[in-house]
Design a protein around this motif. Structure first.
Motif, PDB file in Angstrom:
ATOM      1  N   ILE A 168       0.901  -1.164  -0.170  1.00  0.00           N
ATOM      2  CA  ILE A 168      -0.167   0.002   0.010  1.00  0.00           C
ATOM      3  C   ILE A 168       0.929   1.193  -0.019  1.00  0.00           C
ATOM      4  CG2 ILE A 168      -1.739   1.377   1.319  1.00  0.00           C
ATOM      5  CD1 ILE A 168      -2.746  -1.383   2.655  1.00  0.00           C
ATOM      6  N   ALA A 169       1.916   1.377   0.814  1.00  0.00           N
ATOM      7  CA  ALA A 169       2.690   2.415   0.739  1.00  0.00           C
ATOM      8  C   ALA A 169       3.571   2.752  -0.483  1.00  0.00           C
ATOM      9  CB  ALA A 169       3.972   2.083   1.939  1.00  0.00           C
ATOM     10  N   ILE A 170       3.733   1.662  -1.349  1.00  0.00           N
ATOM     11  CA  ILE A 170       4.584   1.925  -2.298  1.00  0.00           C
ATOM     12  C   ILE A 170       3.429   2.547  -3.560  1.00  0.00           C
ATOM     13  CG2 ILE A 170       6.250   1.180  -4.019  1.00  0.00           C
ATOM     14  CD1 ILE A 170       7.392   1.659  -1.226  1.00  0.00           C
ATOM     15  N   TYR A 171       2.430   1.777  -3.386  1.00  0.00           N
ATOM     16  CA  TYR A 171       1.386   2.302  -4.206  1.00  0.00           C
ATOM     17  C   TYR A 171       1.014   3.834  -4.235  1.00  0.00           C
ATOM     18  CZ  TYR A 171      -3.374   3.925  -4.946  1.00  0.00           C
ATOM     19  OH  TYR A 171      -4.336   4.436  -5.509  1.00  0.00           O
ATOM     20  N   ARG A 172       0.724   4.052  -2.735  1.00  0.00           N
ATOM     21  CA  ARG A 172       0.260   5.664  -2.501  1.00  0.00           C
ATOM     22  C   ARG A 172       1.436   6.517  -3.107  1.00  0.00           C
ATOM     23  NH1 ARG A 172      -4.398   5.592  -0.373  1.00  0.00           N
ATOM     24  NH2 ARG A 172      -5.017   4.503   1.197  1.00  0.00           N
ATOM     25  N   LEU A 173       2.822   6.295  -2.836  1.00  0.00           N
ATOM     26  CA  LEU A 173       3.955   7.086  -3.329  1.00  0.00           C
ATOM     27  C   LEU A 173       4.063   7.058  -4.936  1.00  0.00           C
ATOM     28  CD1 LEU A 173       6.413   5.674  -0.629  1.00  0.00           C
ATOM     29  CD2 LEU A 173       5.688   7.983  -0.826  1.00  0.00           C
ATOM     30  N   ALA A 174       3.702   5.661  -5.592  1.00  0.00           N
ATOM     31  CA  ALA A 174       3.605   5.840  -6.802  1.00  0.00           C
ATOM     32  C   ALA A 174       2.431   6.437  -7.785  1.00  0.00           C
ATOM     33  CB  ALA A 174       3.753   4.155  -7.246  1.00  0.00           C
ATOM     34  N   HIS A 175       1.415   6.471  -6.889  1.00  0.00           N
ATOM     35  CA  HIS A 175       0.118   7.077  -7.596  1.00  0.00           C
ATOM     36  C   HIS A 175       0.111   8.286  -7.659  1.00  0.00           C
ATOM     37  CE1 HIS A 175      -4.314   7.552  -8.171  1.00  0.00           C
ATOM     38  NE2 HIS A 175      -4.348   8.306  -7.348  1.00  0.00           N
ATOM     39  N   VAL A 176       0.851   9.231  -6.802  1.00  0.00           N
ATOM     40  CA  VAL A 176       0.872  10.515  -7.037  1.00  0.00           C
ATOM     41  C   VAL A 176       1.679  10.924  -8.414  1.00  0.00           C
ATOM     42  CG1 VAL A 176       1.660  12.693  -5.982  1.00  0.00           C
ATOM     43  CG2 VAL A 176       0.266  10.807  -4.580  1.00  0.00           C
ATOM     44  N   LEU A 177       2.704  10.200  -8.354  1.00  0.00           N
ATOM     45  CA  LEU A 177       3.517  10.444  -9.619  1.00  0.00           C
ATOM     46  C   LEU A 177       2.641  10.074 -11.119  1.00  0.00           C
ATOM     47  CD1 LEU A 177       7.138   9.236  -8.685  1.00  0.00           C
ATOM     48  CD2 LEU A 177       6.546  11.495  -9.384  1.00  0.00           C
ATOM     49  N   TYR A 178       2.033   8.989 -10.910  1.00  0.00           N
ATOM     50  CA  TYR A 178       1.215   8.477 -11.780  1.00  0.00           C
ATOM     51  C   TYR A 178       0.331   9.401 -12.308  1.00  0.00           C
ATOM     52  CZ  TYR A 178      -2.154   5.668 -14.444  1.00  0.00           C
ATOM     53  OH  TYR A 178      -3.115   5.135 -15.273  1.00  0.00           O
ATOM     54  N   PRO A 215       6.262   5.220 -11.764  1.00  0.00           N
ATOM     55  CA  PRO A 215       5.287   4.602 -10.892  1.00  0.00           C
ATOM     56  C   PRO A 215       5.199   3.172 -11.034  1.00  0.00           C
ATOM     57  CG  PRO A 215       4.619   6.688 -11.474  1.00  0.00           C
ATOM     58  CD  PRO A 215       5.689   6.251 -12.335  1.00  0.00           C
ATOM     59  N   ARG A 216       5.048   2.659 -12.422  1.00  0.00           N
ATOM     60  CA  ARG A 216       4.884   1.340 -12.979  1.00  0.00           C
ATOM     61  C   ARG A 216       5.855   0.473 -12.166  1.00  0.00           C
ATOM     62  NH1 ARG A 216       3.513  -2.754 -13.178  1.00  0.00           N
ATOM     63  NH2 ARG A 216       2.245  -4.239 -14.619  1.00  0.00           N
ATOM     64  N   MET A 217       7.056   0.895 -12.312  1.00  0.00           N
ATOM     65  CA  MET A 217       8.409   0.165 -11.841  1.00  0.00           C
ATOM     66  C   MET A 217       8.385   0.013 -10.417  1.00  0.00           C
ATOM     67  SD  MET A 217      11.283   0.905 -14.506  1.00  0.00           S
ATOM     68  CE  MET A 217      11.203   2.338 -14.367  1.00  0.00           C
ATOM     69  N   MET A 218       7.737   1.213  -9.690  1.00  0.00           N
ATOM     70  CA  MET A 218       7.869   1.343  -8.123  1.00  0.00           C
ATOM     71  C   MET A 218       6.679   0.218  -7.710  1.00  0.00           C
ATOM     72  SD  MET A 218       7.751   5.310  -7.604  1.00  0.00           S
ATOM     73  CE  MET A 218       7.600   5.303  -5.934  1.00  0.00           C
ATOM     74  N   THR A 219       5.606   0.131  -8.259  1.00  0.00           N
ATOM     75  CA  THR A 219       4.818  -0.773  -7.816  1.00  0.00           C
ATOM     76  C   THR A 219       5.037  -2.198  -8.088  1.00  0.00           C
ATOM     77  OG1 THR A 219       3.250  -0.515  -9.601  1.00  0.00           O
ATOM     78  CG2 THR A 219       2.660   0.843  -7.596  1.00  0.00           C
TER      79      THR A 219
END
Length: 264
Positions: A119-129, A137-141
């Motif tokens: 969830i944490a990495i999703y939330r950090l990635a979603h804002v960049l997305y 973001p896709r590579m982060m998740t």
């Protein structure tokens, strides 16, 4: 074929000029540093934000292929949203402590729960997305997916106090919408009814309303499928149409008793 010919032929088939795996490694290092900056008490925030900005510049150099799009300007918007992201993640951690009787402390959730990490990495990635910088973001998740078995597309929209229990095998598609106080168990899929490239800009994945619990290995498919608030979806349920609020859906197994062997 001699070595020179082999090298020549390999180089002829390396056709993607932007395919640098340094980008993948840099995105993973950036992800780790972000996580530690937000949560680790021994990690200095001010110093790390400066390092993160430099790492982000590297990511822009490697992944912002549209010369007319100044991706580096995204950083200022992104870093300004980190306090809000942290606030949301603290709510997620509290939701896990409150939902899981096996949790010993909130520190355990931050350090040992794969669902929280995903969830944490999703939330950090979603804002960049959302800012229009989708590859990183896709590579982060996907980095989080590789470590936890939880596959959350950075385009999904997820509300507050989200709890993932166990986590392994969960799939949440790009256009899924999950509202507040939702609990999801291992093996759940929020997916599309079918796959076609023409559906790129279409809502393909379901909407989960407030206060829904989805138990292990349930599959919910389709962009028009809405699971109404306060509903409980039992394990192994297969759902392709909307469910009204305050519903309970469960899979009933078929049980057949084997005949006793004839011993006479």
């Amino acid at each position: 074929m001699d070595k020179r010919d082999i090298i020549k032929r390999i180089n002829q088939h390396k056709k993607q000029p932007n395919l640098s795996y340094k980008l993948k490694q840099s995105a993973e290092a950036f992800t780790d540093r972000l996580f530690y900056t937000l949560f680790d008490i021994d990690t200095p925030v001010e110093e790390n934000l400066n390092v993160l900005e430099n790492e982000f510049r590297t990511l822009v150099d490697l992944a912002c292929w549209d010369e007319g799009k100044p991706c580096i300007k995204i950083w200022e918007k992104y870093v300004a949203q980190l306090p809000k992201i942290l606030e949301k993640l603290n709510l997620d951690a509290e939701a896990t402590v409150n939902c899981d009787p096996a949790s010993l402390s909130i520190e355990e959730v931050y350090m040992a729960y794969p669902g929280f990490y995903a969830i944490a990495i999703y939330r950090l990635a979603h804002v960049l997305y959302a800012e229009g910088f989708p590859l990183v973001p896709r590579m982060m998740t996907e980095y989080a997916h590789r470590q936890t078995g939880v596959d959350i597309n950075p385009g999904a929209q997820i509300g507050d106090s989200f709890h993932i229990d166990h986590g392994t095998g969960i799939v949440i598609g790009e256009t899924a919408i999950i509202k507040n106080n939702v609990k999801i168990y291992q093996g759940v899929t929020l997916g599309g009814l079918y796959v076609a490239k023409s559906l790129k800009s279409v809502k393909r994945h379901p909407t989960i309303e407030d206060n829904v619990t989805i138990y292990a290995n349930a599959t919910i498919l389709g962009g028009n499928t809405i699971i109404g608030e306060n509903s409980v979806i039992g394990g192994n349920a297969w759902i392709t149409s909307s469910i009204p609020s305050n519903s309970t859906v469960f899979h009933t197994p078929e049980i057949k008793i084997k005949p006793l062997p004839n011993v006479s």
